[in-house]
Design a protein around this motif. Structure first.
Motif, PDB file in Angstrom:
ATOM      1  N   LEU A  95      10.765   2.061   3.285  1.00 39.93           N
ATOM      2  CA  LEU A  95      10.500   2.087   1.885  1.00 39.93           C
ATOM      3  C   LEU A  95      11.569   3.423   1.200  1.00 39.93           C
ATOM      4  N   VAL A  96      12.476   3.154   0.364  1.00 42.41           N
ATOM      5  CA  VAL A  96      13.159   4.425  -0.080  1.00 42.41           C
ATOM      6  C   VAL A  96      12.597   5.239  -1.151  1.00 42.41           C
ATOM      7  N   ALA A  97      12.282   6.341  -1.222  1.00 44.57           N
ATOM      8  CA  ALA A  97      11.903   7.157  -2.029  1.00 44.57           C
ATOM      9  C   ALA A  97      12.231   7.041  -3.421  1.00 44.57           C
ATOM     10  N   PRO A  98      11.536   7.106  -4.271  1.00 44.89           N
ATOM     11  CA  PRO A  98      12.040   7.000  -5.867  1.00 44.89           C
ATOM     12  C   PRO A  98      13.360   8.035  -6.277  1.00 44.89           C
ATOM     13  N   LYS A  99      13.183   8.915  -5.775  1.00 49.42           N
ATOM     14  CA  LYS A  99      14.345   9.815  -6.133  1.00 49.42           C
ATOM     15  C   LYS A  99      15.636   9.485  -5.492  1.00 49.42           C
ATOM     16  N   VAL A 100      15.591   8.999  -4.245  1.00 43.20           N
ATOM     17  CA  VAL A 100      16.839   8.574  -3.759  1.00 43.20           C
ATOM     18  C   VAL A 100      17.200   7.332  -4.381  1.00 43.20           C
ATOM     19  N   ARG A 101      16.317   6.345  -4.603  1.00 41.04           N
ATOM     20  CA  ARG A 101      16.818   5.010  -5.329  1.00 41.04           C
ATOM     21  C   ARG A 101      17.237   5.512  -6.831  1.00 41.04           C
ATOM     22  N   ALA A 102      16.745   6.590  -7.714  1.00 40.76           N
ATOM     23  CA  ALA A 102      17.105   6.836  -8.771  1.00 40.76           C
ATOM     24  C   ALA A 102      18.510   7.502  -8.791  1.00 40.76           C
ATOM     25  N   GLY A 149      19.821  16.263 -15.773  1.00 35.50           N
ATOM     26  CA  GLY A 149      19.476  16.125 -17.257  1.00 35.50           C
ATOM     27  C   GLY A 149      18.480  15.008 -17.500  1.00 35.50           C
ATOM     28  N   ALA A 150      18.716  13.777 -16.667  1.00 33.92           N
ATOM     29  CA  ALA A 150      18.126  12.426 -17.019  1.00 33.92           C
ATOM     30  C   ALA A 150      16.919  12.517 -16.139  1.00 33.92           C
ATOM     31  N   HIS A 151      16.768  13.413 -15.194  1.00 36.07           N
ATOM     32  CA  HIS A 151      15.714  13.359 -14.436  1.00 36.07           C
ATOM     33  C   HIS A 151      14.808  14.800 -14.104  1.00 36.07           C
ATOM     34  N   PRO A 152      14.316  15.238 -15.071  1.00 39.43           N
ATOM     35  CA  PRO A 152      13.813  16.529 -15.253  1.00 39.43           C
ATOM     36  C   PRO A 152      12.886  16.834 -14.178  1.00 39.43           C
ATOM     37  N   GLN A 153      12.299  16.046 -13.505  1.00 43.92           N
ATOM     38  CA  GLN A 153      11.333  16.247 -12.331  1.00 43.92           C
ATOM     39  C   GLN A 153      11.878  16.368 -10.987  1.00 43.92           C
ATOM     40  N   VAL A 154      13.074  16.109 -10.871  1.00 39.19           N
ATOM     41  CA  VAL A 154      13.882  16.048  -9.489  1.00 39.19           C
ATOM     42  C   VAL A 154      14.583  17.478  -9.677  1.00 39.19           C
ATOM     43  N   SER A 155      14.761  18.140  -8.412  1.00 36.57           N
ATOM     44  CA  SER A 155      15.715  19.307  -8.030  1.00 36.57           C
ATOM     45  C   SER A 155      16.750  19.083  -7.291  1.00 36.57           C
ATOM     46  N   LEU A 156      17.883  19.418  -7.096  1.00 37.04           N
ATOM     47  CA  LEU A 156      18.729  19.002  -6.078  1.00 37.04           C
ATOM     48  C   LEU A 156      19.446  20.115  -5.386  1.00 37.04           C
ATOM     49  N   ALA A 175       7.943   8.361 -12.229  1.00 29.58           N
ATOM     50  CA  ALA A 175       9.289   9.002 -12.260  1.00 29.58           C
ATOM     51  C   ALA A 175       9.550   9.588 -11.095  1.00 29.58           C
ATOM     52  N   PRO A 176      10.950   9.410 -10.772  1.00 32.10           N
ATOM     53  CA  PRO A 176      11.570  10.367  -9.424  1.00 32.10           C
ATOM     54  C   PRO A 176      11.131  11.786  -9.632  1.00 32.10           C
ATOM     55  N   GLN A 177      10.619  12.305  -8.599  1.00 31.98           N
ATOM     56  CA  GLN A 177      10.411  13.734  -8.758  1.00 31.98           C
ATOM     57  C   GLN A 177      10.583  14.220  -7.016  1.00 31.98           C
ATOM     58  N   GLY A 178      10.684  15.618  -7.183  1.00 34.97           N
ATOM     59  CA  GLY A 178      10.823  16.299  -5.867  1.00 34.97           C
ATOM     60  C   GLY A 178      12.252  16.960  -5.608  1.00 34.97           C
ATOM     61  N   ARG A 179      12.138  17.441  -4.336  1.00 39.01           N
ATOM     62  CA  ARG A 179      13.676  18.096  -4.136  1.00 39.01           C
ATOM     63  C   ARG A 179      14.553  16.771  -3.467  1.00 39.01           C
ATOM     64  N   ALA A 197       0.682  -1.019   0.182  1.00 32.59           N
ATOM     65  CA  ALA A 197      -0.011   0.114   0.062  1.00 32.59           C
ATOM     66  C   ALA A 197       0.777   1.154   0.051  1.00 32.59           C
ATOM     67  N   GLU A 198       2.072   1.156   0.708  1.00 28.23           N
ATOM     68  CA  GLU A 198       2.755   2.390   0.730  1.00 28.23           C
ATOM     69  C   GLU A 198       3.539   2.728  -0.632  1.00 28.23           C
ATOM     70  N   LYS A 199       3.870   1.464  -1.144  1.00 23.01           N
ATOM     71  CA  LYS A 199       4.749   1.681  -2.508  1.00 23.01           C
ATOM     72  C   LYS A 199       3.684   2.176  -3.391  1.00 23.01           C
ATOM     73  N   GLU A 200       2.493   1.786  -3.414  1.00 21.24           N
ATOM     74  CA  GLU A 200       1.381   2.321  -4.564  1.00 21.24           C
ATOM     75  C   GLU A 200       0.941   3.733  -4.045  1.00 21.24           C
ATOM     76  N   ALA A 201       0.942   4.051  -2.820  1.00 24.86           N
ATOM     77  CA  ALA A 201       0.810   5.720  -2.552  1.00 24.86           C
ATOM     78  C   ALA A 201       1.977   6.624  -2.936  1.00 24.86           C
ATOM     79  N   LEU A 202       3.131   5.947  -2.834  1.00 27.46           N
ATOM     80  CA  LEU A 202       4.171   6.789  -3.102  1.00 27.46           C
ATOM     81  C   LEU A 202       4.650   6.692  -4.548  1.00 27.46           C
ATOM     82  N   GLY A 203       3.764   5.666  -5.459  1.00 25.07           N
ATOM     83  CA  GLY A 203       4.281   5.745  -6.672  1.00 25.07           C
ATOM     84  C   GLY A 203       5.361   5.305  -7.103  1.00 25.07           C
ATOM     85  N   GLU A 204       5.832   4.047  -6.590  1.00 29.80           N
ATOM     86  CA  GLU A 204       7.250   3.532  -6.508  1.00 29.80           C
ATOM     87  C   GLU A 204       7.623   3.464  -7.774  1.00 29.80           C
ATOM     88  N   MET A 205       6.657   2.993  -8.807  1.00 33.41           N
ATOM     89  CA  MET A 205       7.151   2.732 -10.073  1.00 33.41           C
ATOM     90  C   MET A 205       7.027   4.185 -11.199  1.00 33.41           C
TER      91      MET A 205
END
Length: 314
Positions: free
Chosen positions: A276-283, A116-123, A89-93, A79-87
């Motif tokens: 659960l590791v956030a997609p942006k961290v895993r990416a 360049g590879a992840h336009p929805q992520v800011s660093l 695209a990584p996004q967020g700061r 349920a957590e993975k689904e809520a976070l949208g694990e699959m």
């Protein structure tokens, strides 16, 4: 007490076979494990574990409850993975930290490629010459150089570096080569406080590590300035191998006391332990790890000043 936590404790005990090992796995104390089991058994009104000083086993009720607990925990994770949208695209700061010199030398181009590879992520990149508490300071990922002392972090090793003593040939022509660590007291030492805050240099001695103290002629909190002073002939400095790779290749600096140079230390990408590791961290870790490994190979220079072949660092 949190029912989900109690289930996690029971599952951990079943998986690893002891209260102490379950505590280490969950990063809680043995008394906390005992309290969780006692609370669970009291609430259910049945004994789940048979335990003595020498053995530990599940009761029949424990075996039945364990199967249900595993199913519940798997459902929560799904349920957590689904809520976070694990699959998704990584996004967020994303906040990443490392030292000033490593950031400039190795991390900066990787950060640019990742964006360049992840336009929805800011660093946010924090270059800090100290060890930070990732959880307290809200940092997602860090590069750690040296042995890891915090067991609560998840780590991926990307390579290794050496801690070297280096000087310019003109300085050594003028002052002579130190023949053993005690000779450092006779030389001008340029101390980068990030590596020799205690004014000591560790070296190999009869299979172990010994320490030679010295009084720096120049003490500074910036590695680049310390290396520049050594290159100019002002003295001997301590540097990590990646910091002086180009100077060693060009001959502007040479290693001294190389027979007693300490063994390499590891370099890791680390992040706080979360179920659960956030997609942006895993990416970021999946993207940066192989690139950092290759970059460390490019910058790898052994204590004799020779560049290794294609073999990956340890």
């Amino acid at each position: 007490m949190d029912r989900v936590h109690e289930m996690e404790v029971l599952v951990a005990i079943a998986d690893v076979g002891s209260f102490a090992a379950a505590g280490r796995r969950l990063h809680i104390s043995p008394p906390a494990v005992t309290r969780a089991v006692a609370s669970l058994e009291a609430r259910l009104g049945v004994r789940l574990l048979n335990r003595t000083t020498r053995s530990l086993s599940m009761t029949e009720a424990g075996v039945r409850f364990l199967e249900t607990a595993r199913s519940v925990l798997a459902g929560i994770e799904a349920a957590e993975k689904e809520a976070l949208g694990e699959m998704a695209a990584p996004q967020g700061r994303l906040t990443v930290t490392t030292s000033f010199t490593f950031g400039r030398t190795a991390l900066a181009p990787i950060v640019s490629e990742f964006l360049g590879a992840h336009p929805q992520v800011s660093l946010s990149v924090l270059l800090i010459d100290r060890t930070v508490n990732l959880v307290e300071e809200g940092i997602d990922v860090a590069v750690r150089i040296g042995p890891l002392s915090d067991s609560s972090l998840i780590a991926r090793r990307v390579g290794q570096v050496r801690r070297l003593l280096v000087a310019s040939p003109k300085y050594l022509d003028r002052r002579g080569w130190p023949q053993n660590p005690s000779d450092l007291k006779l030389h001008s030492i340029i101390a980068f406080t990030g590596l020799v805050a205690n004014r000591k240099w560790g070296y190999l001695d009869r299979g172990g590590v010994a320490y030679q103290s010295f009084e720096p002629r120049l003490e500074i909190n910036d590695a680049a300035t310390a290396i520049a002073a050594a290159t100019a002939g002002d003295g001997i400095t301590v540097a990590l191998s990646y910091m002086v790779a180009e100077q060693l290749r060009s001959g502007a600096l040479v290693p001294v006391l190389e027979p007693v140079t300490p063994p390499p230390v590891p370099v890791h990408l680390v992040h706080p332990h979360n179920r659960l590791v956030a997609p942006k961290v895993r990416a970021f870790i999946d993207f940066a790890a192989p690139k950092l490994s290759r970059r460390l190979q490019e910058l790898a220079v052994d204590p004799l000043g020779e560049t290794p072949g294609a073999e990956a660092p340890g």
